[in-house]
Design an enzyme around this catalytic site. Structure first.
Site, short mmCIF file in Angstrom:
data_model
loop_
_atom_site.label_atom_id
_atom_site.label_comp_id
_atom_site.label_asym_id
_atom_site.label_seq_id
_atom_site.Cartn_x
_atom_site.Cartn_y
_atom_site.Cartn_z
CD GLU A 190 -2.84 -1.15 2.41
OE1 GLU A 190 -2.57 -0.45 3.40
OE2 GLU A 190 -3.84 -1.89 2.35
CD GLU A 295 -4.41 -8.07 1.91
OE1 GLU A 295 -5.28 -7.42 2.50
OE2 GLU A 295 -3.20 -7.75 1.93
#
Ligand code: GLA
Length: 385
Positions: A190, A295
């Site tokens: 991220e 995920e």
């Protein structure tokens, strides 16, 4: 007479309850048919509604089938080592269906190095040992991120050389410790904001934009065989972000930075556009890197409603979306680039989404008792077709 009347009453009430059952079945059928209309329940128009009964038919004829049994690529789950040690149902759902484990939280920096130079390997070692005993692989998550930064790092004082040493030492100690047993890593997680700019994380602030490339180099030095991934979220809805990630991936490859793959987290909802999703996966796959849906979970209650009702229409939409993800992945990503799909935990009550939003949801493939849900069969069907 009295007896006759009693019998007659019993018959009448049997006929009445039979009629009631038939009536209820017709209503249910009508409900299922109307639920095919996307406008009726605000499910995205592309959603192909799965008829629950057809999936249940697959279920009963194929009850010995498992996700890993039908998939042509690794199927992973993010695992909580405490649940694994304490819950036999959790363990059995994992072992039956999965051949890869992602370290859900235990290999984040605050867990592995809670104090400077003091590493705590216990939980991640437990997952690694479990995986070895059960013939599974382990995907390490995550070396460098702006979250899960231990306090000693947040408070660290030093010049850029000292920061570089801190980052390098963490990466190389961790990757070195698991050399040969954790064969792939999310190296950086991220690093971008929604608008496509680089996140001004603690790492960026002290080390500049190219810290990302150096993280990959350090990890590669520590284990040249490990497959190294960049992992990010929400890229599926945010074009500016996915374009920026794509540009970075190409840049890293052009510079021969040792990056092997990209993770698309895929925390999505039943309403996420499948065409946008297809486009972003295709865009990332065009880099030639391994593609990991890293995920996966799917929110049913995407508006975080406090009056959410779990209807058959929502269950169908959820199963359809899981099926669609598997099909898109197989359709868009070349076989040689299919690193796998990982579910972000197993049972609905284990999901981070519940603690995060505090609203009702059922985002995963197993219910809170680890029974397979309709969505399990939707996903399985997508993996099979
Ligand atoms: C991000 C992180 C994961 C996890 C989830 C949910 O996706 O990569 O490690 O923390 O958020 O919290």
């Amino acid at each position: 007479m009295a007896n006759y009347t009693a019998t007659n009453n019993t018959q009448n009430s049997t006929i009445r309850s039979f009629r009631a059952v038939v009536f209820a079945a017709l209503i249910a059928l009508l409900f299922n048919l109307t639920s095919c209309n996307p406008k009726a329940d605000a499910i995205s128009p592309e959603t192909e509604t799965i008829v629950a009964s057809s999936l249940r038919a697959v279920a009963s004829s194929d009850s010995s089938n498992t996700l890993k049994g039908v998939a042509s690529f690794p199927i992973g789950a993010a695992i909580n080592p405490q649940l694994l040690a304490s819950n036999a149902l959790y363990k059995s759902a994992l072992v039956k269906n999965y051949n890869s484990i992602s370290t859900e939280n235990c290999a984040k920096m605050n867990r592995l190095q809670p104090k400077a130079g003091q590493f705590n390997w216990t939980d991640t070692d437990a997952l690694v040992n479990f995986a070895r005993q059960n013939n599974m692989k382990v995907h390490g998550h995550t070396l460098i991120w702006h979250v899960a930064v231990p306090t000693w790092v947040t408070n660290f004082q030093g010049d850029s050389l000292a920061w570089e040493k801190l980052m390098k030492t963490h990466i190389q100690t961790v990757v070195g410790h698991y050399k040969g047993s954790i064969k792939s890593w999310d190296v950086v997680n991220e690093a971008f904001e929604a608008d496509g700019s680089l996140r001004k994380s603690i790492w960026y602030q002290h080390l500049g934009a190219d810290y990302i490339a150096r993280c990959f180099q350090y990890a590669h030095e520590a284990d040249p065989q490990a497959l190294l991934f960049y992992n990010d979220n929400n890229s599926v809805y945010q074009t500016k972000k996915s374009d920026a990630v794509y540009a970075m991936l190409k840049n890293l490859k052009q510079r021969n930075i040792p990056i092997n793959g990209v993770g698309l987290q895929m925390h999505i909802t039943v309403n996420t556009s499948e065409s946008i999703l297809t486009n972003v996966i295709r865009q990332y796959a065009s880099t030639g890197l391994l593609i990991h849906i890293s995920e996966l979970d799917i929110r049913m209650n995407y508006s975080l409603s406090t009056t959410f009702v779990l209807t058959d229409a929502v269950k169908n939409a959820h199963a359809s979306k899981y099926k669609a993800i598997a099909k898109i992945y197989k359709g868009v990503v070349a076989k040689a680039q299919q690193f796998g799909i990982t579910n972000w935990n197993l049972g609905d009550s284990d999901s981070w989404l519940l603690t995060e939003s505090k609203s009702e949801d059922h985002p995963l493939l197993f219910d809170e008792n680890y029974n397979r849900k309709l969505s399990f069969y939707g996903f399985m069907q997508g993996l099979t077709e």
